[in-house]
Scaffold this motif. Structure first.
Motif, PDB file in Angstrom:
ATOM      1  N   THR A 178       0.826  -1.203   0.000  1.00  0.00           N
ATOM      2  CA  THR A 178       0.000   0.000   0.000  1.00  0.00           C
ATOM      3  C   THR A 178       0.863   1.257   0.000  1.00  0.00           C
ATOM      4  O   THR A 178       0.584   2.221  -0.731  1.00  0.00           O
ATOM      5  CB  THR A 178      -0.937   0.001   1.220  1.00  0.00           C
ATOM      6  OG1 THR A 178      -1.708  -1.195   1.219  1.00  0.00           O
ATOM      7  CG2 THR A 178      -1.868   1.194   1.183  1.00  0.00           C
ATOM      8  N   ILE A 179       1.936   1.246   0.787  1.00  0.00           N
ATOM      9  CA  ILE A 179       2.831   2.416   0.832  1.00  0.00           C
ATOM     10  C   ILE A 179       3.476   2.644  -0.523  1.00  0.00           C
ATOM     11  O   ILE A 179       3.538   3.774  -1.032  1.00  0.00           O
ATOM     12  CB  ILE A 179       3.899   2.207   1.933  1.00  0.00           C
ATOM     13  CG1 ILE A 179       3.246   2.259   3.316  1.00  0.00           C
ATOM     14  CG2 ILE A 179       4.998   3.266   1.828  1.00  0.00           C
ATOM     15  CD1 ILE A 179       4.178   1.855   4.446  1.00  0.00           C
ATOM     16  N   ARG A 180       3.946   1.556  -1.149  1.00  0.00           N
ATOM     17  CA  ARG A 180       4.559   1.686  -2.477  1.00  0.00           C
ATOM     18  C   ARG A 180       3.563   2.210  -3.494  1.00  0.00           C
ATOM     19  O   ARG A 180       3.899   3.069  -4.324  1.00  0.00           O
ATOM     20  CB  ARG A 180       5.096   0.323  -2.931  1.00  0.00           C
ATOM     21  CG  ARG A 180       6.325  -0.157  -2.169  1.00  0.00           C
ATOM     22  CD  ARG A 180       6.721  -1.532  -2.652  1.00  0.00           C
ATOM     23  NE  ARG A 180       7.857  -2.062  -1.900  1.00  0.00           N
ATOM     24  CZ  ARG A 180       8.306  -3.325  -2.024  1.00  0.00           C
ATOM     25  NH1 ARG A 180       7.696  -4.147  -2.865  1.00  0.00           N
ATOM     26  NH2 ARG A 180       9.344  -3.718  -1.312  1.00  0.00           N
ATOM     27  N   GLN A 181       2.348   1.696  -3.432  1.00  0.00           N
ATOM     28  CA  GLN A 181       1.321   2.136  -4.382  1.00  0.00           C
ATOM     29  C   GLN A 181       0.992   3.611  -4.190  1.00  0.00           C
ATOM     30  O   GLN A 181       0.853   4.359  -5.170  1.00  0.00           O
ATOM     31  CB  GLN A 181       0.070   1.273  -4.207  1.00  0.00           C
ATOM     32  CG  GLN A 181      -0.992   1.504  -5.286  1.00  0.00           C
ATOM     33  CD  GLN A 181      -2.170   0.574  -5.103  1.00  0.00           C
ATOM     34  OE1 GLN A 181      -2.476   0.151  -3.987  1.00  0.00           O
ATOM     35  NE2 GLN A 181      -2.849   0.254  -6.189  1.00  0.00           N
ATOM     36  N   GLN A 182       0.901   4.042  -2.946  1.00  0.00           N
ATOM     37  CA  GLN A 182       0.599   5.452  -2.687  1.00  0.00           C
ATOM     38  C   GLN A 182       1.724   6.358  -3.185  1.00  0.00           C
ATOM     39  O   GLN A 182       1.477   7.426  -3.748  1.00  0.00           O
ATOM     40  CB  GLN A 182       0.363   5.663  -1.193  1.00  0.00           C
ATOM     41  CG  GLN A 182      -0.956   5.083  -0.692  1.00  0.00           C
ATOM     42  CD  GLN A 182      -1.088   5.179   0.826  1.00  0.00           C
ATOM     43  OE1 GLN A 182      -0.122   5.504   1.532  1.00  0.00           O
ATOM     44  NE2 GLN A 182      -2.292   4.870   1.326  1.00  0.00           N
ATOM     45  N   GLU A 183       2.964   5.929  -2.984  1.00  0.00           N
ATOM     46  CA  GLU A 183       4.102   6.709  -3.473  1.00  0.00           C
ATOM     47  C   GLU A 183       4.094   6.790  -5.002  1.00  0.00           C
ATOM     48  O   GLU A 183       4.357   7.849  -5.586  1.00  0.00           O
ATOM     49  CB  GLU A 183       5.410   6.094  -2.982  1.00  0.00           C
ATOM     50  CG  GLU A 183       5.643   6.249  -1.486  1.00  0.00           C
ATOM     51  CD  GLU A 183       6.902   5.536  -1.030  1.00  0.00           C
ATOM     52  OE1 GLU A 183       7.508   4.823  -1.878  1.00  0.00           O
ATOM     53  OE2 GLU A 183       7.275   5.669   0.145  1.00  0.00           O
ATOM     54  N   LEU A 184       3.796   5.652  -5.641  1.00  0.00           N
ATOM     55  CA  LEU A 184       3.736   5.640  -7.113  1.00  0.00           C
ATOM     56  C   LEU A 184       2.644   6.571  -7.616  1.00  0.00           C
ATOM     57  O   LEU A 184       2.864   7.369  -8.544  1.00  0.00           O
ATOM     58  CB  LEU A 184       3.502   4.209  -7.601  1.00  0.00           C
ATOM     59  CG  LEU A 184       3.318   4.042  -9.120  1.00  0.00           C
ATOM     60  CD1 LEU A 184       4.598   4.401  -9.861  1.00  0.00           C
ATOM     61  CD2 LEU A 184       2.891   2.610  -9.457  1.00  0.00           C
ATOM     62  N   HIS A 185       1.451   6.490  -7.020  1.00  0.00           N
ATOM     63  CA  HIS A 185       0.342   7.341  -7.445  1.00  0.00           C
ATOM     64  C   HIS A 185       0.663   8.821  -7.231  1.00  0.00           C
ATOM     65  O   HIS A 185       0.311   9.669  -8.067  1.00  0.00           O
ATOM     66  CB  HIS A 185      -0.937   6.958  -6.692  1.00  0.00           C
ATOM     67  CG  HIS A 185      -1.480   5.619  -7.088  1.00  0.00           C
ATOM     68  ND1 HIS A 185      -2.637   5.107  -6.564  1.00  0.00           N
ATOM     69  CD2 HIS A 185      -1.033   4.686  -7.965  1.00  0.00           C
ATOM     70  CE1 HIS A 185      -2.876   3.921  -7.086  1.00  0.00           C
ATOM     71  NE2 HIS A 185      -1.913   3.647  -7.938  1.00  0.00           N
ATOM     72  N   LYS A 186       1.356   9.115  -6.156  1.00  0.00           N
ATOM     73  CA  LYS A 186       1.724  10.510  -5.885  1.00  0.00           C
ATOM     74  C   LYS A 186       2.695  11.025  -6.947  1.00  0.00           C
ATOM     75  O   LYS A 186       2.549  12.144  -7.459  1.00  0.00           O
ATOM     76  CB  LYS A 186       2.354  10.609  -4.499  1.00  0.00           C
ATOM     77  CG  LYS A 186       2.686  12.033  -4.077  1.00  0.00           C
ATOM     78  CD  LYS A 186       3.269  12.071  -2.678  1.00  0.00           C
ATOM     79  CE  LYS A 186       3.632  13.501  -2.275  1.00  0.00           C
ATOM     80  NZ  LYS A 186       4.226  13.548  -0.909  1.00  0.00           N
ATOM     81  N   SER A 187       3.676  10.190  -7.315  1.00  0.00           N
ATOM     82  CA  SER A 187       4.625  10.619  -8.344  1.00  0.00           C
ATOM     83  C   SER A 187       3.950  10.746  -9.703  1.00  0.00           C
ATOM     84  O   SER A 187       4.273  11.649 -10.486  1.00  0.00           O
ATOM     85  CB  SER A 187       5.791   9.627  -8.420  1.00  0.00           C
ATOM     86  OG  SER A 187       5.339   8.363  -8.882  1.00  0.00           O
TER      87      SER A 187
END
Length: 492
Positions: A178-187
């Motif tokens: 979930t953390i990785r996905q949120q970081e990807l979506h933010k970028s």
């Protein structure tokens, strides 16, 4: 002789009438007309009686013939017979017995063999239709057999490694994912136009990153292909060889990594059916691939770099083996022109889509069509496999992007992506965690995977977006457009 006998007989004097003879003449004419009328009516009456007699005789013969015709008592068969003869299968208020008599009456006129003939024609048409739907095979060349065996040996270890990576990914905790996905979506939401370059005098139809992410190849309707440095967008070389609209130019998988500058590193195709191979040293083609009679819209390299696939508007796609330097497969199966082709990351499958609105997934190791993609309402212009190996995206002229689940052979989700036809779809090359679409509404869009939520709209082109691509390292996005420019997008 006496005196009485000597006297001559008196001469009869003609009588003279005074006045008009009109009455006498009218009586004479009326008498003649009456006699002639009587004669004509007798002839007509005789003719009518003769005709009626013949008609009654024909009708009697027909009835006698009808009584000799056997008709099925099954009402369904009677209806089928009437339908075969082109008659209504039922009339208002008609019962089964009346229907049988009507069929018997029709057969007495057209002949009992008419029904047999129509049934034979139906069986023949059905047989020919079944033959058309049958899968048929023809003997392939020894080089095709060798290529299929080579593809099996190449793809199975790659599939094993992919599955091992998927199992390792499954061990990662949900919180970390979930953390990785949120970081990807933010970028991805922070994607901005990093560079814009006028690429040619005519619309730019295609763009493709090199395997090392240091070059970008563009194809134009002017017939020129150009190589640009990334990320500063300086022109490296212009490839001259085509005389008409270039549909695609693609880098070979190992170009710039393990291949030398003199090896074949690119392939391009054009609307006149020409396919050319290029290296990184010269601006002239090193070889031509001949054999296409119609427009070649796309070329695609197999992940191994040994095979090249081409799609043609003669309703077929072809596979070329560059080691033996020959066409090893000429595959039909579409009912209209084939527009795009993509290979599975393992190298085992190929997916094609075209103007018939259907997609097909082919097993290169057996030659069979293993998945039939039915659902788009208009032409399919782009396809791309996800790195996970079991998702396939298709972009269509019906303004939607469909994601197909290959494990159960069904459409997983339909993304109502754009307001005009989709020209290109691409999964993220590293993990497949987002999907990129480009369309003729002048925009490109980024979608999350899974979830299919819109993350970013890449707006800036003044013309329709004709091609999109992502760098293999996952950092840059390229879009090319009808407005003669290409743009690079980077997350800040």
């Amino acid at each position: 002789m006496s005196d009485e006998e000597d006297v001559a007989p008196a001469v009869k004097k003609s009588r003279v009438f005074y006045g008009s003879l009109e009455e006498k003449e009218r009586e004479r004419l009326s008498a003649n007309v009456a006699s002639s009328t009587a004669t004509g009516s007798d002839a007509v009456r005789a003719g009518i009686e003769q005709e009626v007699g013949e008609t009654l005789e024909i009708e009697e013969r027909r009835r006698r013939r009808a009584r000799q015709i056997t008709v099925s008592t099954d009402d369904a068969e009677v209806k089928a017979g009437l339908r075969a003869l082109g008659e209504p299968i039922t009339l208002f208020g008609e019962g089964p017995a009346d229907r049988r008599e009507r069929l018997r009456s029709v057969l007495s006129v057209v002949g009992p063999d008419a029904l047999k003939k129509s049934r034979k024609d139906e069986e023949r048409a059905k047989r020919s239709q079944d033959e058309c739907q049958q899968t048929w095979y023809h003997e392939g060349s020894p080089s095709l057999k060798d290529a299929r065996l080579w593809l099996a040996r190449y793809s199975l270890p790659r599939a094993m490694r992919r599955l091992e990576a998927a199992r390792a990914q499954k061990e990662v905790t949900e919180a970390t994912k979930t953390i990785r996905q949120q970081e990807l979506h933010k970028s991805l939401r922070n994607l901005n136009n990093f560079c814009s370059q006028i690429g040619d005098d005519r619309p730019i139809s295609f763009c493709h990153f090199s395997p090392d992410s240091k070059m970008l190849a563009t194809a134009s309707w002017s017939g020129l292909c150009k190589l640009w440095s990334v990320p500063d967008c300086n022109l490296i070389r212009t490839l001259r060889g085509h005389n008409t609209n270039v549909g695609a130019v693609v880098f070979r998988p190992q170009a710039g990594v393990s291949l030398s500058q003199s090896d074949v590193s690119l392939a391009s195709c054009a609307a006149d059916g020409t396919v050319k191979l290029w290296n990184l040293e010269s601006d002239e083609p090193v070889a031509d691939i001949e054999g296409h009679s119609e427009r070649v819209s796309r070329v695609s390299w197999h992940p191994s770099g040994r095979f090249l696939g081409t799609t043609c508007y003669d309703y077929s796609w072809r596979l070329w083996d560059l080691e033996v330097q020959e066409e090893i497969l000429h595959q039909e199966g579409h009912s209209k022109g084939v527009h795009d082709l993509t290979f599975h990351p393992d190298g085992s499958l190929a997916a094609t889509g075209g103007l018939d609105a259907f997609g097909r997934v082919w097993d290169l190791r057996t030659g069979r069509c293993v998945v039939f993609l039915e659902g788009h309402l208009k032409e399919i212009y782009s396809l791309h496999f996800s790195p996970n190996g079991y998702h396939l995206a298709t972009g269509s002229g019906d303004n939607t992007c469909k994601v197909w689940e290959l494990r159960n052979r069904k459409c997983l989700y339909t993304v109502p992506a754009h307001q005009n036809l989709l020209s290109a779809v691409r999964f993220q090359p590293t993990d497949g965690h987002f999907l990129l679409t480009g369309a003729y509404d002048n925009t490109a869009k980024v979608w999350s995977h899974p979830g299919w939520m819109p993350l970013k709209t890449l707006a800036g082109h003044e013309g329709k977006v004709m091609g999109v691509d992502m760098s293999p390292d996952g950092k840059l996005i390229a879009t090319c457009s009808y407005d003669r420019t290409f743009k690079l997008w980077l997350s800040e």
